[in-house]
Design a protein around this motif. Structure first.
Motif, PDB file in Angstrom:
ATOM      1  N   SER A 162      42.756  52.636  31.858  1.00 25.19           N
ATOM      2  CA  SER A 162      41.752  53.272  32.722  1.00 25.19           C
ATOM      3  C   SER A 162      41.105  52.264  33.665  1.00 25.19           C
ATOM      4  O   SER A 162      40.892  52.550  34.852  1.00 25.19           O
ATOM      5  CB  SER A 162      40.682  53.951  31.862  1.00 25.19           C
ATOM      6  N   SER A 163      40.791  51.080  33.162  1.00 28.29           N
ATOM      7  CA  SER A 163      40.152  50.071  34.012  1.00 28.29           C
ATOM      8  C   SER A 163      41.115  49.584  35.092  1.00 28.29           C
ATOM      9  O   SER A 163      40.707  49.315  36.232  1.00 28.29           O
ATOM     10  CB  SER A 163      39.665  48.892  33.165  1.00 28.29           C
ATOM     11  N   GLN A 164      42.389  49.484  34.761  1.00 28.72           N
ATOM     12  CA  GLN A 164      43.379  49.073  35.761  1.00 28.72           C
ATOM     13  C   GLN A 164      43.534  50.131  36.848  1.00 28.72           C
ATOM     14  O   GLN A 164      43.717  49.802  38.025  1.00 28.72           O
ATOM     15  CB  GLN A 164      44.720  48.793  35.084  1.00 28.72           C
ATOM     16  N   LEU A 165      43.440  51.388  36.463  1.00 27.95           N
ATOM     17  CA  LEU A 165      43.498  52.462  37.458  1.00 27.95           C
ATOM     18  C   LEU A 165      42.325  52.377  38.426  1.00 27.95           C
ATOM     19  O   LEU A 165      42.488  52.561  39.639  1.00 27.95           O
ATOM     20  CB  LEU A 165      43.498  53.827  36.766  1.00 27.95           C
ATOM     21  N   LEU A 166      41.148  52.099  37.894  1.00 27.39           N
ATOM     22  CA  LEU A 166      39.978  51.953  38.757  1.00 27.39           C
ATOM     23  C   LEU A 166      40.187  50.820  39.758  1.00 27.39           C
ATOM     24  O   LEU A 166      39.839  50.945  40.940  1.00 27.39           O
ATOM     25  CB  LEU A 166      38.730  51.687  37.908  1.00 27.39           C
ATOM     26  N   ASN A 167      40.763  49.735  39.290  1.00 26.78           N
ATOM     27  CA  ASN A 167      41.027  48.590  40.161  1.00 26.78           C
ATOM     28  C   ASN A 167      42.024  48.955  41.253  1.00 26.78           C
ATOM     29  O   ASN A 167      41.841  48.615  42.429  1.00 26.78           O
ATOM     30  CB  ASN A 167      41.549  47.422  39.323  1.00 26.78           C
ATOM     31  N   LEU A 168      43.081  49.677  40.883  1.00 32.08           N
ATOM     32  CA  LEU A 168      44.097  50.058  41.861  1.00 32.08           C
ATOM     33  C   LEU A 168      43.525  51.031  42.896  1.00 32.08           C
ATOM     34  O   LEU A 168      43.841  50.945  44.088  1.00 32.08           O
ATOM     35  CB  LEU A 168      45.302  50.673  41.141  1.00 32.08           C
ATOM     36  N   HIS A 169      42.674  51.939  42.448  1.00 35.26           N
ATOM     37  CA  HIS A 169      41.993  52.838  43.390  1.00 35.26           C
ATOM     38  C   HIS A 169      41.134  52.035  44.368  1.00 35.26           C
ATOM     39  O   HIS A 169      41.086  52.344  45.571  1.00 35.26           O
ATOM     40  CB  HIS A 169      41.115  53.841  42.628  1.00 35.26           C
ATOM     41  N   ALA A 170      40.457  51.006  43.860  1.00 35.06           N
ATOM     42  CA  ALA A 170      39.595  50.183  44.714  1.00 35.06           C
ATOM     43  C   ALA A 170      40.412  49.437  45.763  1.00 35.06           C
ATOM     44  O   ALA A 170      39.982  49.297  46.918  1.00 35.06           O
ATOM     45  CB  ALA A 170      38.805  49.196  43.856  1.00 35.06           C
ATOM     46  N   VAL A 171      41.587  48.967  45.373  1.00 37.71           N
ATOM     47  CA  VAL A 171      42.455  48.262  46.324  1.00 37.71           C
ATOM     48  C   VAL A 171      42.902  49.216  47.433  1.00 37.71           C
ATOM     49  O   VAL A 171      42.888  48.867  48.622  1.00 37.71           O
ATOM     50  CB  VAL A 171      43.677  47.656  45.611  1.00 37.71           C
ATOM     51  N   LEU A 172      43.284  50.425  47.052  1.00 41.35           N
ATOM     52  CA  LEU A 172      43.713  51.398  48.060  1.00 41.35           C
ATOM     53  C   LEU A 172      42.556  51.765  48.989  1.00 41.35           C
ATOM     54  O   LEU A 172      42.755  51.966  50.193  1.00 41.35           O
ATOM     55  CB  LEU A 172      44.277  52.643  47.384  1.00 41.35           C
ATOM     56  N   ALA A 221      43.344  42.324  57.435  1.00 38.49           N
ATOM     57  CA  ALA A 221      42.735  42.802  56.191  1.00 38.49           C
ATOM     58  C   ALA A 221      43.597  43.887  55.557  1.00 38.49           C
ATOM     59  O   ALA A 221      43.732  43.956  54.329  1.00 38.49           O
ATOM     60  CB  ALA A 221      41.328  43.334  56.467  1.00 38.49           C
ATOM     61  N   PHE A 222      44.198  44.721  56.397  1.00 40.27           N
ATOM     62  CA  PHE A 222      45.077  45.768  55.886  1.00 40.27           C
ATOM     63  C   PHE A 222      46.282  45.157  55.186  1.00 40.27           C
ATOM     64  O   PHE A 222      46.664  45.574  54.087  1.00 40.27           O
ATOM     65  CB  PHE A 222      45.543  46.667  57.034  1.00 40.27           C
ATOM     66  N   ASP A 278      47.348  45.448  51.314  1.00 43.38           N
ATOM     67  CA  ASP A 278      48.682  45.955  50.992  1.00 43.38           C
ATOM     68  C   ASP A 278      49.369  45.037  49.979  1.00 43.38           C
ATOM     69  O   ASP A 278      49.949  45.498  48.984  1.00 43.38           O
ATOM     70  CB  ASP A 278      49.512  46.048  52.273  1.00 43.38           C
ATOM     71  N   GLU A 279      49.297  43.743  50.227  1.00 42.28           N
ATOM     72  CA  GLU A 279      49.871  42.773  49.299  1.00 42.28           C
ATOM     73  C   GLU A 279      49.230  42.904  47.917  1.00 42.28           C
ATOM     74  O   GLU A 279      49.910  42.871  46.888  1.00 42.28           O
ATOM     75  CB  GLU A 279      49.655  41.351  49.829  1.00 42.28           C
ATOM     76  N   LEU A 280      47.913  43.062  47.903  1.00 39.18           N
ATOM     77  CA  LEU A 280      47.195  43.159  46.637  1.00 39.18           C
ATOM     78  C   LEU A 280      47.575  44.428  45.881  1.00 39.18           C
ATOM     79  O   LEU A 280      47.670  44.421  44.643  1.00 39.18           O
ATOM     80  CB  LEU A 280      45.687  43.119  46.893  1.00 39.18           C
ATOM     81  N   PHE A 281      47.811  45.508  46.601  1.00 34.82           N
ATOM     82  CA  PHE A 281      48.226  46.763  45.962  1.00 34.82           C
ATOM     83  C   PHE A 281      49.516  46.555  45.176  1.00 34.82           C
ATOM     84  O   PHE A 281      49.621  46.923  43.997  1.00 34.82           O
ATOM     85  CB  PHE A 281      48.410  47.842  47.033  1.00 34.82           C
ATOM     86  N   PRO A 283      53.593  39.870  36.191  1.00 30.32           N
ATOM     87  CA  PRO A 283      53.128  39.348  37.485  1.00 30.32           C
ATOM     88  C   PRO A 283      54.105  38.364  38.112  1.00 30.32           C
ATOM     89  O   PRO A 283      54.109  38.183  39.329  1.00 30.32           O
ATOM     90  CB  PRO A 283      51.797  38.670  37.130  1.00 30.32           C
ATOM     91  N   GLY A 284      54.952  37.749  37.285  1.00 32.20           N
ATOM     92  CA  GLY A 284      55.952  36.830  37.815  1.00 32.20           C
ATOM     93  C   GLY A 284      56.962  37.516  38.716  1.00 32.20           C
ATOM     94  O   GLY A 284      57.570  36.874  39.583  1.00 32.20           O
ATOM     95  N   ILE A 285      57.148  38.822  38.526  1.00 30.98           N
ATOM     96  CA  ILE A 285      58.060  39.560  39.409  1.00 30.98           C
ATOM     97  C   ILE A 285      57.526  39.535  40.835  1.00 30.98           C
ATOM     98  O   ILE A 285      58.288  39.384  41.795  1.00 30.98           O
ATOM     99  CB  ILE A 285      58.249  41.008  38.912  1.00 30.98           C
ATOM    100  N   TRP A 286      56.212  39.664  40.987  1.00 31.77           N
ATOM    101  CA  TRP A 286      55.635  39.617  42.334  1.00 31.77           C
ATOM    102  C   TRP A 286      55.806  38.235  42.951  1.00 31.77           C
ATOM    103  O   TRP A 286      56.068  38.107  44.145  1.00 31.77           O
ATOM    104  CB  TRP A 286      54.168  40.019  42.306  1.00 31.77           C
ATOM    105  N   THR A 287      55.688  37.191  42.137  1.00 26.43           N
ATOM    106  CA  THR A 287      55.924  35.834  42.637  1.00 26.43           C
ATOM    107  C   THR A 287      57.345  35.705  43.160  1.00 26.43           C
ATOM    108  O   THR A 287      57.582  35.124  44.230  1.00 26.43           O
ATOM    109  CB  THR A 287      55.679  34.805  41.516  1.00 26.43           C
ATOM    110  N   LEU A 288      58.298  36.258  42.429  1.00 25.17           N
ATOM    111  CA  LEU A 288      59.694  36.229  42.866  1.00 25.17           C
ATOM    112  C   LEU A 288      59.876  37.026  44.157  1.00 25.17           C
ATOM    113  O   LEU A 288      60.565  36.584  45.086  1.00 25.17           O
ATOM    114  CB  LEU A 288      60.586  36.798  41.762  1.00 25.17           C
TER     115      LEU A 288
END
Length: 228
Positions: free
Chosen positions: A106-116, A130-131, A135-138, A149-154
């Motif tokens: 639930s907390s991760q969902l809140l974070n993802l909503h905030a990023v969007l 900024a957009f 987008d990268e953060l999403f 998270p290492g997949i994103w680094t790759l």
């Protein structure tokens, strides 16, 4: 412009590399532009050695081209390399989207909503940088939720030229709103704990990058290489 801090040794090379890479990927330095080692060395208050080390790393990534006796130039975007990089990214991000839907809290969902929401605000303000950062953060947040998270680094290593190309899509009328509209079903599927829906929504989102290559190249031919 002289930098306020004067980095030394390996730290100097790393700082110069990071700063130049950001300028190249964001297209602050445009393809074909000359890069002066002496000007960069003066700006950072260092010798040309750490500048040369940074330039060589950037050349390895294909961001600059070094021509003996002629100079150093910002490389053009290699059109032929874009589809493969996008396909690799798509395969990896379909996986992170699917796994995020399986694991999200639930907390991760809140974070993802905030990023969007940050993306919506940047779009409303017509603030392309900024957009892009939101987008990268999403996408990075989805990889983190997936537990890899290492997949994103790759992905970041693979998509360097894709990012340059993507910067050219954002000025197109309505494109930022379209990206948000593509992100919304990804988030909705993750929130619904629907792994297959999240995977498909991510696939549709990234397939758009493939379909837009020819149009963006036609609009901005000076940014792309012209293979013979």
């Amino acid at each position: 412009m002289r930098r306020s801090a004067r980095p030394r040794g390996t730290r100097a090379s790393s700082q110069i590399y990071s700063d130049l890479r950001t300028e190249l990927v964001s297209l602050v330095r445009r393809p074909g532009e000359i890069i002066s080692e002496s000007q960069i060395a003066t700006a950072y208050g260092v010798s040309r050695t750490p500048v040369r080390e940074a330039i060589l790393k950037l050349a390895d990534e294909g961001l600059v081209e070094i021509f003996p006796q002629s100079g150093i130039f910002v490389s053009r975007i290699p059109v032929a390399a874009l589809p493969e990089a996008i396909i690799i990214r798509k395969a990896l991000e379909e996986t992170t989207a699917r796994m995020a839907a399986e694991r999200v809290t639930s907390s991760q969902l809140l974070n993802l909503h905030a990023v969007l929401e940050r993306q919506r605000e940047a779009s409303a303000a017509k603030h392309r940088e900024a957009f892009h950062q939101a987008d990268e953060l999403f996408h990075a947040t989805i990889a983190e939720i997936a537990g890899y998270p290492g997949i994103w680094t790759l992905i970041q290593q693979v998509k360097v030229h894709v990012d340059r190309y993507r910067r050219l899509t954002l000025p197109q009328a309505g494109r930022m709103a379209e990206v948000i509209a593509e992100h919304e079903p990804i988030l909705a599927a993750i929130e619904a704990r629907d792994p297959n829906g999240a995977r498909l929504a991510m696939a549709r989102h990234l397939e758009r990058l493939l379909s837009d290559i020819s149009e963006i190249q036609m609009i901005n031919p000076e940014f792309f290489d012209q293979p013979t």
